[in-house]
Design a protein around this motif. Structure first.
Motif, short mmCIF file in Angstrom:
data_model
loop_
_atom_site.label_atom_id
_atom_site.label_comp_id
_atom_site.label_asym_id
_atom_site.label_seq_id
_atom_site.Cartn_x
_atom_site.Cartn_y
_atom_site.Cartn_z
N GLN A 158 43.72 -148.44 -27.01
CA GLN A 158 43.42 -148.30 -28.43
C GLN A 158 44.67 -148.44 -29.30
N SER A 177 43.09 -153.10 -29.79
CA SER A 177 42.23 -152.89 -30.97
C SER A 177 42.88 -153.49 -32.21
N GLU A 178 42.06 -153.81 -33.17
CA GLU A 178 42.58 -154.31 -34.44
C GLU A 178 43.37 -153.21 -35.13
N PRO A 179 44.39 -153.59 -35.91
CA PRO A 179 45.23 -152.59 -36.58
C PRO A 179 44.47 -151.57 -37.41
N LYS A 180 43.38 -151.98 -38.07
CA LYS A 180 42.65 -151.04 -38.92
C LYS A 180 41.99 -149.93 -38.11
N HIS A 181 41.82 -150.12 -36.80
CA HIS A 181 41.20 -149.12 -35.94
C HIS A 181 42.23 -148.27 -35.19
N ARG A 182 43.51 -148.46 -35.48
CA ARG A 182 44.54 -147.69 -34.80
C ARG A 182 45.65 -147.21 -35.74
N GLN A 183 45.32 -147.04 -37.00
CA GLN A 183 46.29 -146.59 -37.98
C GLN A 183 46.33 -145.08 -38.13
N ASP A 184 45.25 -144.41 -37.85
CA ASP A 184 45.11 -142.98 -38.13
C ASP A 184 44.99 -142.21 -36.83
N ASP A 216 41.65 -141.54 -35.26
CA ASP A 216 40.93 -142.57 -34.50
C ASP A 216 40.76 -142.17 -33.03
#
Length: 64
Positions: A13, A35-42, A45
């Motif tokens: 992830q 995973s795409e960056p938007k799904h691993r920024q926080d 997640d």
């Protein structure tokens, strides 16, 4: 659930994980899971990740 399965889910992830390779056109192609960056920024997640238990059920990492 084995700790290695938890670490593999987190690695796939938030990093990347090489899962396979294949030959085509006289070249070796690597299959990398990420995973795409938007799904691993926080850090939240992590709560959305699942891994498979030894009984074959999908278990959320938040339950661990």
């Amino acid at each position: 659930m084995p700790v290695t399965d938890v670490y593999s889910a987190i690695q796939a992830q938030f990093g990347s994980l090489t899962v396979s390779q294949y030959n085509e056109f006289s070249r070796v192609w690597w299959v990398i899971l990420q995973s795409e960056p938007k799904h691993r920024q926080d850090p939240g997640d992590l709560a959305r990740l699942y891994t498979r238990s030894s009984q074959g059920d999908m278990v959320p990492l938040s339950a661990w």
